[in-house]
Design a protein around this motif. Sequence first.
Motif, PDB file in Angstrom:
ATOM      1  N   UNK A  89      34.240  27.578  39.249  1.00  0.00           N
ATOM      2  CA  UNK A  89      34.909  28.542  40.117  1.00  0.00           C
ATOM      3  C   UNK A  89      36.096  29.012  39.718  1.00  0.00           C
ATOM      4  N   UNK A  90      36.932  28.183  39.149  1.00  0.00           N
ATOM      5  CA  UNK A  90      38.313  28.640  38.582  1.00  0.00           C
ATOM      6  C   UNK A  90      38.401  27.658  37.531  1.00  0.00           C
ATOM      7  N   UNK A  91      38.897  28.323  36.085  1.00  0.00           N
ATOM      8  CA  UNK A  91      39.222  27.505  35.039  1.00  0.00           C
ATOM      9  C   UNK A  91      40.533  28.152  34.527  1.00  0.00           C
ATOM     10  N   UNK A  92      41.456  27.068  34.417  1.00  0.00           N
ATOM     11  CA  UNK A  92      42.696  27.303  33.876  1.00  0.00           C
ATOM     12  C   UNK A  92      43.048  26.473  32.395  1.00  0.00           C
ATOM     13  N   UNK A  93      43.575  27.148  31.833  1.00  0.00           N
ATOM     14  CA  UNK A  93      43.841  26.593  30.272  1.00  0.00           C
ATOM     15  C   UNK A  93      45.327  26.985  29.987  1.00  0.00           C
ATOM     16  N   UNK A  94      45.805  25.505  29.315  1.00  0.00           N
ATOM     17  CA  UNK A  94      47.314  25.493  28.731  1.00  0.00           C
ATOM     18  C   UNK A  94      46.928  25.542  27.145  1.00  0.00           C
ATOM     19  N   UNK A  95      47.488  26.504  26.451  1.00  0.00           N
ATOM     20  CA  UNK A  95      47.469  26.743  25.091  1.00  0.00           C
ATOM     21  C   UNK A  95      48.733  26.366  24.513  1.00  0.00           C
ATOM     22  N   UNK A  96      48.939  25.462  23.576  1.00  0.00           N
ATOM     23  CA  UNK A  96      50.255  25.012  22.891  1.00  0.00           C
ATOM     24  C   UNK A  96      49.993  25.046  21.488  1.00  0.00           C
ATOM     25  N   UNK A  97      48.698  24.988  20.837  1.00  0.00           N
ATOM     26  CA  UNK A  97      48.676  24.694  19.439  1.00  0.00           C
ATOM     27  C   UNK A  97      47.569  25.523  18.894  1.00  0.00           C
ATOM     28  N   UNK A  98      47.538  26.878  19.533  1.00  0.00           N
ATOM     29  CA  UNK A  98      46.696  27.946  19.035  1.00  0.00           C
ATOM     30  C   UNK A  98      46.495  28.150  17.603  1.00  0.00           C
ATOM     31  N   UNK A 100      34.820  23.127  41.317  1.00  0.00           N
ATOM     32  CA  UNK A 100      35.528  24.078  41.842  1.00  0.00           C
ATOM     33  C   UNK A 100      36.466  24.330  40.642  1.00  0.00           C
ATOM     34  N   UNK A 101      36.882  23.474  39.765  1.00  0.00           N
ATOM     35  CA  UNK A 101      37.908  23.845  38.935  1.00  0.00           C
ATOM     36  C   UNK A 101      37.906  22.782  37.548  1.00  0.00           C
ATOM     37  N   UNK A 102      38.199  23.651  36.631  1.00  0.00           N
ATOM     38  CA  UNK A 102      38.481  22.961  35.116  1.00  0.00           C
ATOM     39  C   UNK A 102      39.767  23.363  34.734  1.00  0.00           C
ATOM     40  N   UNK A 103      40.515  22.457  34.253  1.00  0.00           N
ATOM     41  CA  UNK A 103      41.699  22.468  33.464  1.00  0.00           C
ATOM     42  C   UNK A 103      41.621  21.886  32.184  1.00  0.00           C
ATOM     43  N   UNK A 104      41.446  22.952  31.235  1.00  0.00           N
ATOM     44  CA  UNK A 104      41.528  22.538  29.552  1.00  0.00           C
ATOM     45  C   UNK A 104      42.975  22.421  29.209  1.00  0.00           C
ATOM     46  N   UNK A 105      43.353  21.492  28.576  1.00  0.00           N
ATOM     47  CA  UNK A 105      44.727  21.121  27.808  1.00  0.00           C
ATOM     48  C   UNK A 105      44.318  21.257  26.490  1.00  0.00           C
ATOM     49  N   UNK A 106      44.795  22.779  25.943  1.00  0.00           N
ATOM     50  CA  UNK A 106      44.848  22.902  24.482  1.00  0.00           C
ATOM     51  C   UNK A 106      43.166  22.583  23.954  1.00  0.00           C
ATOM     52  N   UNK A 107      42.357  23.073  24.806  1.00  0.00           N
ATOM     53  CA  UNK A 107      40.907  22.853  24.234  1.00  0.00           C
ATOM     54  C   UNK A 107      40.731  23.209  22.627  1.00  0.00           C
ATOM     55  N   UNK A 108      39.987  22.083  22.022  1.00  0.00           N
ATOM     56  CA  UNK A 108      39.981  22.036  20.493  1.00  0.00           C
ATOM     57  C   UNK A 108      39.456  23.303  19.796  1.00  0.00           C
ATOM     58  N   UNK A 109      39.952  23.697  18.893  1.00  0.00           N
ATOM     59  CA  UNK A 109      39.344  24.921  18.004  1.00  0.00           C
ATOM     60  C   UNK A 109      38.419  24.481  16.936  1.00  0.00           C
ATOM     61  N   UNK A 110      38.703  23.601  16.047  1.00  0.00           N
ATOM     62  CA  UNK A 110      37.820  23.286  14.912  1.00  0.00           C
ATOM     63  C   UNK A 110      36.405  22.951  15.321  1.00  0.00           C
ATOM     64  N   UNK A 111      35.459  24.172  14.988  1.00  0.00           N
ATOM     65  CA  UNK A 111      34.258  23.893  14.860  1.00  0.00           C
ATOM     66  C   UNK A 111      33.814  25.064  16.060  1.00  0.00           C
ATOM     67  N   UNK A 112      34.722  25.288  17.161  1.00  0.00           N
ATOM     68  CA  UNK A 112      34.412  26.304  18.329  1.00  0.00           C
ATOM     69  C   UNK A 112      34.627  27.780  17.954  1.00  0.00           C
ATOM     70  N   UNK A 113      35.013  28.157  16.738  1.00  0.00           N
ATOM     71  CA  UNK A 113      34.512  29.530  16.395  1.00  0.00           C
ATOM     72  C   UNK A 113      33.697  29.686  15.589  1.00  0.00           C
ATOM     73  N   UNK A 135      40.556  18.039  31.049  1.00  0.00           N
ATOM     74  CA  UNK A 135      40.239  17.677  29.643  1.00  0.00           C
ATOM     75  C   UNK A 135      41.290  18.054  28.758  1.00  0.00           C
ATOM     76  N   UNK A 136      41.638  17.107  27.482  1.00  0.00           N
ATOM     77  CA  UNK A 136      42.499  17.720  26.548  1.00  0.00           C
ATOM     78  C   UNK A 136      41.705  17.663  25.063  1.00  0.00           C
ATOM     79  N   UNK A 137      41.976  18.763  24.414  1.00  0.00           N
ATOM     80  CA  UNK A 137      41.278  18.836  23.194  1.00  0.00           C
ATOM     81  C   UNK A 137      39.804  18.929  23.208  1.00  0.00           C
ATOM     82  N   UNK A 156      50.765  20.020  25.465  1.00  0.00           N
ATOM     83  CA  UNK A 156      49.790  20.522  26.693  1.00  0.00           C
ATOM     84  C   UNK A 156      49.533  19.480  27.759  1.00  0.00           C
ATOM     85  N   UNK A 157      49.115  18.299  27.291  1.00  0.00           N
ATOM     86  CA  UNK A 157      48.959  17.065  28.286  1.00  0.00           C
ATOM     87  C   UNK A 157      50.439  16.727  28.999  1.00  0.00           C
TER      88      UNK A 157
END
Length: 369
Positions: free
Chosen positions: A210-219, A184-197, A164-166, A259-260
């Motif tokens: 089981x395995x979560x990988x995250x790509x950050x490009x607009x942190x 088995x796996x989640x790949x998060x492509x720059x998961x969204x920030x607004x609201x999640x802090x 998933x993206x954002x 990210x995507x």
Amino acid sequence: MALAALVVYLCAFSLYAHAENLVEDVIDDVVGNVTDAGGEIGKALTDDFTFTTFVLFASNGQTSYNIANASGILTDPFYNASLPTVVYMHGYSENKDSSSVTTIAKAYLQRGSHNFVVVDWSTYAAPPYVTAFLALYGVSKVVGDAVQDIVNAGLPQDNLWLVGHSLGGQMAGLVSRQLDFQPTRISALDPALPGYNVPGFPNLTRDDAVFVDVIHTDAGVFGYNEACGDIDVWPNSGSPLQPGCPELTDVLFCSHHRSWKFFAESVLNATAFPAVLCSSWDDFKDGACPANSTNVVYLGYSANARNLTGSFYLTTNADAPFGRGQGGLLPPAAAAEETVDASTDSKDTTATTGIIRLPKLAHHVEPNA
């Protein structure tokens, strides 16, 4: 043209200079309206989300299935039961025909390694952001139920890969919590920030699969700014502005969209984006984290090929192809002096372009392995 480009860059820098205020305004909207039971806010909280669809992308085009009949995908003549399945969740204001969706779909279809299914929740992902944010929780529940139905109808649990993206990256975690098994796996492509802090709004965590990988490009702007996976990859520091941004056609979201774009490229070239384990971007820049055969993972498609966890750093090119191969493992100052064509690294073989001997991808873990 040069003057126009300069104006775009100045505008972009101005936007990012006020990015914290922009994000805070969105969060204030979320917090201030979450108890509003009327209008669009009320609908976002009470809708049955039946206009969500699952869309199978295949060589013959697209076939859509209503959320209530999502398991019908398994009997589609263009669904390959011998392959694992990617379920992709798009982001805010997107739909099944958005560039992030079609670019990644094209990459998977070209690779031929997976079925590719898109969750089209565009009816609920439309502006304003606050309604999409609040609708995400209800949408994730019905999507999770539908994924569970697909598994109950015959998709092996280990053949499922959530991407998933954002907002879609955050959705992947919520969907996983609706299942009676751990994906088995989640790949998060720059998961969204607004609201999640905001306290009380759960974000994606490494416990969601089981395995979560995250790509950050607009942190810190539109992308989540903390490590939340087993592997968190931070290209070019993971923050805006990414090299080559802003683009004339994509000023505000250019870094977020990297990210995507990186992920799609990795599907076609699994060794294009090696990244090295390091405690921080500053240490990486200072050359304090030299790469070797034991501390490198690959961004994107083959992130799960190594038994490593932590934060990983690399540099990329400013334009496609973005992957620099082993050149991306060099600190920025040194990388600027190197020219490495990642396309010369074989997709699933040892990369030996002169810096280090990276591990073979013969141990790449497909979801059904």
